[in-house]
Motif scaffolding. Structure first.
Motif, PDB file in Angstrom:
ATOM      1  N   PRO A 206       0.864  -1.581  -0.113  1.00  0.00           N
ATOM      2  CA  PRO A 206       0.597  -0.446   0.130  1.00  0.00           C
ATOM      3  C   PRO A 206       0.880   1.053   0.153  1.00  0.00           C
ATOM      4  CG  PRO A 206      -0.501  -1.466   2.029  1.00  0.00           C
ATOM      5  CD  PRO A 206       0.565  -2.110   1.266  1.00  0.00           C
ATOM      6  N   ASN A 207       2.169   0.945   1.087  1.00  0.00           N
ATOM      7  CA  ASN A 207       2.455   2.496   0.883  1.00  0.00           C
ATOM      8  C   ASN A 207       3.752   2.934  -0.788  1.00  0.00           C
ATOM      9  OD1 ASN A 207       1.927   3.635   2.937  1.00  0.00           O
ATOM     10  ND2 ASN A 207       2.724   2.218   4.482  1.00  0.00           N
ATOM     11  N   GLY A 208       3.568   1.727  -1.875  1.00  0.00           N
ATOM     12  CA  GLY A 208       4.681   1.774  -2.573  1.00  0.00           C
ATOM     13  C   GLY A 208       4.475   2.656  -3.303  1.00  0.00           C
ATOM     14  N   GLY A 209       5.196   2.666  -5.143  1.00  0.00           N
ATOM     15  CA  GLY A 209       5.103   3.026  -5.727  1.00  0.00           C
ATOM     16  C   GLY A 209       3.663   2.638  -7.078  1.00  0.00           C
ATOM     17  N   ARG A 210       3.360   3.845  -7.713  1.00  0.00           N
ATOM     18  CA  ARG A 210       2.008   3.270  -7.754  1.00  0.00           C
ATOM     19  C   ARG A 210       2.297   2.509  -9.990  1.00  0.00           C
ATOM     20  NH1 ARG A 210      -2.259   6.862  -7.747  1.00  0.00           N
ATOM     21  NH2 ARG A 210      -2.175   7.990 -10.171  1.00  0.00           N
ATOM     22  N   ILE A 211       2.072   1.905 -10.523  1.00  0.00           N
ATOM     23  CA  ILE A 211       1.962   1.698 -11.083  1.00  0.00           C
ATOM     24  C   ILE A 211       0.919   1.313 -12.324  1.00  0.00           C
ATOM     25  CG2 ILE A 211       4.491   0.695 -10.780  1.00  0.00           C
ATOM     26  CD1 ILE A 211       2.858  -2.025 -10.580  1.00  0.00           C
ATOM     27  N   ARG A 212       0.909   0.836 -13.927  1.00  0.00           N
ATOM     28  CA  ARG A 212      -0.064   0.520 -14.351  1.00  0.00           C
ATOM     29  C   ARG A 212      -0.630  -0.886 -13.823  1.00  0.00           C
ATOM     30  NH1 ARG A 212       1.324   2.250 -19.608  1.00  0.00           N
ATOM     31  NH2 ARG A 212       2.266   4.570 -19.710  1.00  0.00           N
ATOM     32  N   SER A 213      -1.658  -1.390 -13.919  1.00  0.00           N
ATOM     33  CA  SER A 213      -2.249  -2.089 -13.135  1.00  0.00           C
ATOM     34  C   SER A 213      -1.249  -3.866 -14.038  1.00  0.00           C
ATOM     35  CB  SER A 213      -3.588  -2.720 -13.113  1.00  0.00           C
ATOM     36  OG  SER A 213      -4.118  -3.943 -13.063  1.00  0.00           O
ATOM     37  N   LEU A 214      -1.084  -5.153 -13.981  1.00  0.00           N
ATOM     38  CA  LEU A 214      -1.470  -5.822 -14.657  1.00  0.00           C
ATOM     39  C   LEU A 214      -1.831  -7.207 -14.039  1.00  0.00           C
ATOM     40  CD1 LEU A 214       2.626  -6.128 -13.149  1.00  0.00           C
ATOM     41  CD2 LEU A 214       2.100  -5.515 -15.153  1.00  0.00           C
ATOM     42  N   THR A 215      -2.870  -6.674 -13.375  1.00  0.00           N
ATOM     43  CA  THR A 215      -3.869  -7.647 -13.892  1.00  0.00           C
ATOM     44  C   THR A 215      -5.591  -7.220 -14.070  1.00  0.00           C
ATOM     45  OG1 THR A 215      -4.626  -6.760 -11.028  1.00  0.00           O
ATOM     46  CG2 THR A 215      -3.274  -8.719 -11.647  1.00  0.00           C
ATOM     47  N   ARG A 216      -5.110  -5.712 -13.953  1.00  0.00           N
ATOM     48  CA  ARG A 216      -7.171  -5.472 -14.288  1.00  0.00           C
ATOM     49  C   ARG A 216      -6.085  -4.427 -16.143  1.00  0.00           C
ATOM     50  NH1 ARG A 216      -9.069  -1.689 -10.547  1.00  0.00           N
ATOM     51  NH2 ARG A 216      -7.081  -0.791 -10.049  1.00  0.00           N
ATOM     52  N   SER A 217      -7.842  -4.614 -16.749  1.00  0.00           N
ATOM     53  CA  SER A 217      -7.059  -3.914 -18.672  1.00  0.00           C
ATOM     54  C   SER A 217      -8.310  -2.703 -18.388  1.00  0.00           C
ATOM     55  CB  SER A 217      -8.175  -4.653 -19.239  1.00  0.00           C
ATOM     56  OG  SER A 217      -7.112  -5.652 -19.164  1.00  0.00           O
ATOM     57  N   ALA A 218      -7.158  -1.746 -19.180  1.00  0.00           N
ATOM     58  CA  ALA A 218      -7.837  -0.480 -19.016  1.00  0.00           C
ATOM     59  C   ALA A 218      -9.055  -0.624 -20.019  1.00  0.00           C
ATOM     60  CB  ALA A 218      -6.540   0.671 -19.961  1.00  0.00           C
ATOM     61  N   PHE A 219     -10.565   0.085 -19.824  1.00  0.00           N
ATOM     62  CA  PHE A 219     -11.577   0.077 -20.597  1.00  0.00           C
ATOM     63  C   PHE A 219     -12.435   1.712 -20.623  1.00  0.00           C
ATOM     64  CE2 PHE A 219     -12.891  -0.134 -16.038  1.00  0.00           C
ATOM     65  CZ  PHE A 219     -13.484   0.959 -16.151  1.00  0.00           C
ATOM     66  N   ASP A 220     -12.494   1.405 -21.600  1.00  0.00           N
ATOM     67  CA  ASP A 220     -13.888   3.095 -22.031  1.00  0.00           C
ATOM     68  C   ASP A 220     -14.746   2.877 -21.521  1.00  0.00           C
ATOM     69  OD1 ASP A 220     -11.819   3.088 -24.362  1.00  0.00           O
ATOM     70  OD2 ASP A 220     -13.517   1.958 -25.719  1.00  0.00           O
ATOM     71  N   GLY A 221     -16.150   3.883 -22.036  1.00  0.00           N
ATOM     72  CA  GLY A 221     -16.928   4.565 -20.470  1.00  0.00           C
ATOM     73  C   GLY A 221     -17.040   5.942 -21.336  1.00  0.00           C
ATOM     74  N   THR A 222     -18.760   6.054 -20.676  1.00  0.00           N
ATOM     75  CA  THR A 222     -18.716   7.742 -20.846  1.00  0.00           C
ATOM     76  C   THR A 222     -18.522   8.410 -19.705  1.00  0.00           C
ATOM     77  OG1 THR A 222     -21.271   6.894 -21.163  1.00  0.00           O
ATOM     78  CG2 THR A 222     -19.975   7.469 -23.057  1.00  0.00           C
ATOM     79  N   GLY A 223     -19.080   9.448 -19.750  1.00  0.00           N
ATOM     80  CA  GLY A 223     -18.624  10.201 -17.892  1.00  0.00           C
ATOM     81  C   GLY A 223     -19.615  11.190 -18.444  1.00  0.00           C
ATOM     82  N   CYS A 224     -20.670  12.073 -17.241  1.00  0.00           N
ATOM     83  CA  CYS A 224     -21.063  13.072 -17.205  1.00  0.00           C
ATOM     84  C   CYS A 224     -20.015  14.041 -15.904  1.00  0.00           C
ATOM     85  CB  CYS A 224     -22.322  13.296 -16.734  1.00  0.00           C
ATOM     86  SG  CYS A 224     -23.708  12.514 -18.185  1.00  0.00           S
ATOM     87  N   PHE A 225     -19.621  15.086 -16.554  1.00  0.00           N
ATOM     88  CA  PHE A 225     -18.556  15.713 -16.099  1.00  0.00           C
ATOM     89  C   PHE A 225     -19.374  16.607 -15.607  1.00  0.00           C
ATOM     90  CE2 PHE A 225     -15.585  13.400 -18.041  1.00  0.00           C
ATOM     91  CZ  PHE A 225     -14.573  13.134 -17.537  1.00  0.00           C
ATOM     92  N   TYR A 226     -19.012  17.395 -14.510  1.00  0.00           N
ATOM     93  CA  TYR A 226     -19.516  19.082 -14.015  1.00  0.00           C
ATOM     94  C   TYR A 226     -18.945  19.366 -12.696  1.00  0.00           C
ATOM     95  CZ  TYR A 226     -21.870  16.528 -10.203  1.00  0.00           C
ATOM     96  OH  TYR A 226     -21.970  13.962  -9.538  1.00  0.00           O
ATOM     97  N   ASP A 227     -18.652  21.070 -12.619  1.00  0.00           N
ATOM     98  CA  ASP A 227     -17.757  21.145 -10.950  1.00  0.00           C
ATOM     99  C   ASP A 227     -18.423  21.473 -10.224  1.00  0.00           C
ATOM    100  OD1 ASP A 227     -15.945  21.960 -12.839  1.00  0.00           O
ATOM    101  OD2 ASP A 227     -16.148  22.964 -13.597  1.00  0.00           O
ATOM    102  N   VAL A 228     -18.295  21.195  -8.614  1.00  0.00           N
ATOM    103  CA  VAL A 228     -19.486  21.372  -7.686  1.00  0.00           C
ATOM    104  C   VAL A 228     -19.315  22.823  -7.117  1.00  0.00           C
ATOM    105  CG1 VAL A 228     -18.727  20.013  -5.135  1.00  0.00           C
ATOM    106  CG2 VAL A 228     -17.909  18.749  -6.779  1.00  0.00           C
ATOM    107  N   ILE A 229     -20.581  23.351  -7.495  1.00  0.00           N
ATOM    108  CA  ILE A 229     -20.586  23.961  -6.679  1.00  0.00           C
ATOM    109  C   ILE A 229     -21.154  24.047  -5.379  1.00  0.00           C
ATOM    110  CG2 ILE A 229     -21.076  25.400  -9.057  1.00  0.00           C
ATOM    111  CD1 ILE A 229     -23.658  24.960  -8.713  1.00  0.00           C
ATOM    112  N   GLY A 230     -21.361  25.295  -5.275  1.00  0.00           N
ATOM    113  CA  GLY A 230     -21.876  25.280  -2.861  1.00  0.00           C
ATOM    114  C   GLY A 230     -20.869  24.766  -2.350  1.00  0.00           C
TER     115      GLY A 230
END
Length: 135
Positions: free
Chosen positions: A34-58
């Protein structure tokens, strides 16, 4: 599936179809624990999707120059957060620390918080990331 769940799923599909942006989720793991360096996952693959982005206001203190705090009253030491609504894929779990690439804008964001909505999606709180860690 209840009537509400069916209506929520249908409305989510419509909103994502109209306002959604193409994203790629890049899974990130920790090297050597948990305290080690960050690396791209060797066990999970990247995947496409759609997202609706919005800024948090207030956000409390946003207009007064006070330092931003998150929902648990912890001080945030990163850039202002961006929020995205995304459909969850059970076969490709999302974790905090994963990187989302926003294809249309060419920007990278790290997932800092995940809030499932109970109807197959989640609201993700994001912070600006420089890109993917080296392989």
């Amino acid at each position: 599936m209840s009537l509400f769940e069916r209506m929520a799923a249908r409305s989510r599909r419509v909103v994502h179809h109209v306002h959604g942006e193409l994203v790629v989720v890049h899974p990130i793991d920790r090297q050597y624990g948990p305290n080690g360096g960050r690396i791209r996952s060797l066990t999970r693959s990247a995947f496409d999707g759609t997202g609706c982005f919005y800024d948090v206001i207030g956000v409390p203190g946003a207009d007064t120059g006070q330092p931003p705090i998150d929902r648990q009253a912890r001080l945030l030491h990163r850039s202002p957060s961006l929020t995205v609504s995304i459909a969850l894929n059970p076969s490709a779990p999302i974790r905090t620390g994963d990187i989302i690439e926003r294809k249309e804008k060419g920007t990278w964001h790290e997932i800092t918080e995940i809030e499932p909505d109970g109807v197959g999606g989640a609201t993700l709180t994001l912070a600006i990331a420089k890109g993917l860690p080296d392989a």
